[in-house]
Design a protein around this motif. Structure first.
Motif, PDB file in Angstrom:
ATOM      1  N   TYR A   1      13.269   2.209   0.681  1.00  0.00           N
ATOM      2  CA  TYR A   1      13.296   1.645   2.033  1.00  0.00           C
ATOM      3  C   TYR A   1      12.161   0.638   2.227  1.00  0.00           C
ATOM      4  O   TYR A   1      12.371  -0.469   2.728  1.00  0.00           O
ATOM      5  N   VAL A   2      10.953   1.012   1.825  1.00  0.00           N
ATOM      6  CA  VAL A   2       9.790   0.133   2.021  1.00  0.00           C
ATOM      7  C   VAL A   2       9.938  -1.158   1.210  1.00  0.00           C
ATOM      8  O   VAL A   2       9.563  -2.234   1.671  1.00  0.00           O
ATOM      9  N   GLN A   3      10.518  -1.072   0.024  1.00  0.00           N
ATOM     10  CA  GLN A   3      10.762  -2.283  -0.770  1.00  0.00           C
ATOM     11  C   GLN A   3      11.703  -3.226  -0.030  1.00  0.00           C
ATOM     12  O   GLN A   3      11.494  -4.443  -0.008  1.00  0.00           O
ATOM     13  N   LYS A   4      12.727  -2.671   0.634  1.00  0.00           N
ATOM     14  CA  LYS A   4      13.656  -3.481   1.420  1.00  0.00           C
ATOM     15  C   LYS A   4      12.918  -4.172   2.571  1.00  0.00           C
ATOM     16  O   LYS A   4      13.110  -5.368   2.815  1.00  0.00           O
ATOM     17  N   ILE A   5      12.057  -3.421   3.255  1.00  0.00           N
ATOM     18  CA  ILE A   5      11.272  -3.993   4.352  1.00  0.00           C
ATOM     19  C   ILE A   5      10.386  -5.126   3.827  1.00  0.00           C
ATOM     20  O   ILE A   5      10.293  -6.186   4.436  1.00  0.00           O
ATOM     21  N   MET A   6       9.746  -4.876   2.695  1.00  0.00           N
ATOM     22  CA  MET A   6       8.861  -5.896   2.120  1.00  0.00           C
ATOM     23  C   MET A   6       9.647  -7.158   1.761  1.00  0.00           C
ATOM     24  O   MET A   6       9.185  -8.275   2.016  1.00  0.00           O
ATOM     25  N   ASP A   7      10.830  -6.993   1.192  1.00  0.00           N
ATOM     26  CA  ASP A   7      11.663  -8.152   0.845  1.00  0.00           C
ATOM     27  C   ASP A   7      12.070  -8.927   2.105  1.00  0.00           C
ATOM     28  O   ASP A   7      12.009 -10.164   2.126  1.00  0.00           O
ATOM     29  N   ASP A   8      12.472  -8.195   3.156  1.00  0.00           N
ATOM     30  CA  ASP A   8      12.828  -8.846   4.429  1.00  0.00           C
ATOM     31  C   ASP A   8      11.637  -9.608   4.995  1.00  0.00           C
ATOM     32  O   ASP A   8      11.764 -10.756   5.440  1.00  0.00           O
ATOM     33  N   ASP A   9      10.463  -8.962   4.992  1.00  0.00           N
ATOM     34  CA  ASP A   9       9.278  -9.594   5.555  1.00  0.00           C
ATOM     35  C   ASP A   9       8.839 -10.815   4.748  1.00  0.00           C
ATOM     36  O   ASP A   9       8.370 -11.801   5.315  1.00  0.00           O
ATOM     37  N   GLN A  10       9.013 -10.758   3.431  1.00  0.00           N
ATOM     38  CA  GLN A  10       8.673 -11.924   2.597  1.00  0.00           C
ATOM     39  C   GLN A  10       9.576 -13.107   2.961  1.00  0.00           C
ATOM     40  O   GLN A  10       9.106 -14.243   3.101  1.00  0.00           O
TER      41      GLN A  10
ATOM     42  N   ASP B   1       0.829  -1.205   0.000  1.00  0.00           N
ATOM     43  CA  ASP B   1       0.000   0.000   0.000  1.00  0.00           C
ATOM     44  C   ASP B   1       0.866   1.259   0.000  1.00  0.00           C
ATOM     45  O   ASP B   1       0.562   2.235  -0.687  1.00  0.00           O
ATOM     46  N   THR B   2       1.938   1.238   0.789  1.00  0.00           N
ATOM     47  CA  THR B   2       2.842   2.391   0.850  1.00  0.00           C
ATOM     48  C   THR B   2       3.484   2.624  -0.507  1.00  0.00           C
ATOM     49  O   THR B   2       3.548   3.760  -0.984  1.00  0.00           O
ATOM     50  N   LEU B   3       3.970   1.560  -1.130  1.00  0.00           N
ATOM     51  CA  LEU B   3       4.597   1.683  -2.446  1.00  0.00           C
ATOM     52  C   LEU B   3       3.621   2.245  -3.475  1.00  0.00           C
ATOM     53  O   LEU B   3       4.000   3.059  -4.330  1.00  0.00           O
TER      54      LEU B   3
END
Length: 196
Positions: A173-182, A160-162
């Motif tokens: 930054y949010v893409q990095k978080i999403m990759d970590d969370d995946q 949603d943020t992206l």
């Protein structure tokens, strides 16, 4: 100007104050503070409109909460998990989320976005239930289930943020978080399947 600043100070005071009967929901309070900042034009994030900016600040609050939830759940599991692979996963997750949380705070500070200082009531309840679980296979499985659930929520908020942000640095930054969370979600599911 003082007229606008006063409501923000009152809400900010509520964020950090303690009530006599119960603690306020810090995620809701942070969102209210951010909404006032957006209305006052003091949030520095590139979004198409005030509505989009409010959405982005809400998503950042939610990302802070899910990240902190993963951190707290994993801290509990790093000491109480009995399966060595689960214990290792929990320790790695603590390390990753400590870094991610520091980076999120930096990103929020740059944009004058208020993040919640404590877990939401739902996240606190999840943590309390995990901590009440007796150490053993049931604890390990509950932790992995909780992590899959929290990571799924975090990925949804990151998407949603992206979608709503036009801020390139924030999107990176949010893409990095999403990759970590995946990765965390996939590993939690893999570990749980291996325990059957």
């Amino acid at each position: 100007m003082k007229r606008i600043a006063l409501p923000a100070l009152v809400v900010a005071g509520m964020l950090f104050g303690t009530g006599c009967s119960s603690k306020p929901d810090s995620t809701t309070t942070a969102k209210d503070v951010n909404d006032q900042k957006v209305d006052n034009g003091t949030v520095a994030t590139a979004a198409g409109s005030n509505t989009d900016t409010k959405d982005v600040t809400d998503y950042m609050v939610d990302l802070a909460n899910t990240g902190r939830t993963e951190f707290e759940l994993s801290q509990a599991a790093a000491t109480r998990a009995t399966n060595p692979a689960v214990k290792k996963y929990a320790s790695q997750t603590v390390s990753t989320h400590a870094k991610d949380e520091a980076e999120l705070k930096d990103e929020a500070t740059k944009r004058n976005i208020t993040l919640p200082p404590t877990l939401s009531p739902d996240s606190q309840e999840m943590l309390t239930k995990l901590q009440a679980e007796k150490a053993g296979m049931d604890f390990d499985k509950k932790y992995l289930d909780d992590m899959a659930d929290v990571n799924d929520k975090a990925i949804s908020k990151a998407k949603d943020t992206l979608k709503n942000s036009q801020d390139p640095a924030l999107k990176t930054y949010v893409q990095k978080i999403m990759d970590d969370d995946q990765k965390h979600m996939d590993e939690a599911k893999r570990l749980k399947t291996a325990m059957k």
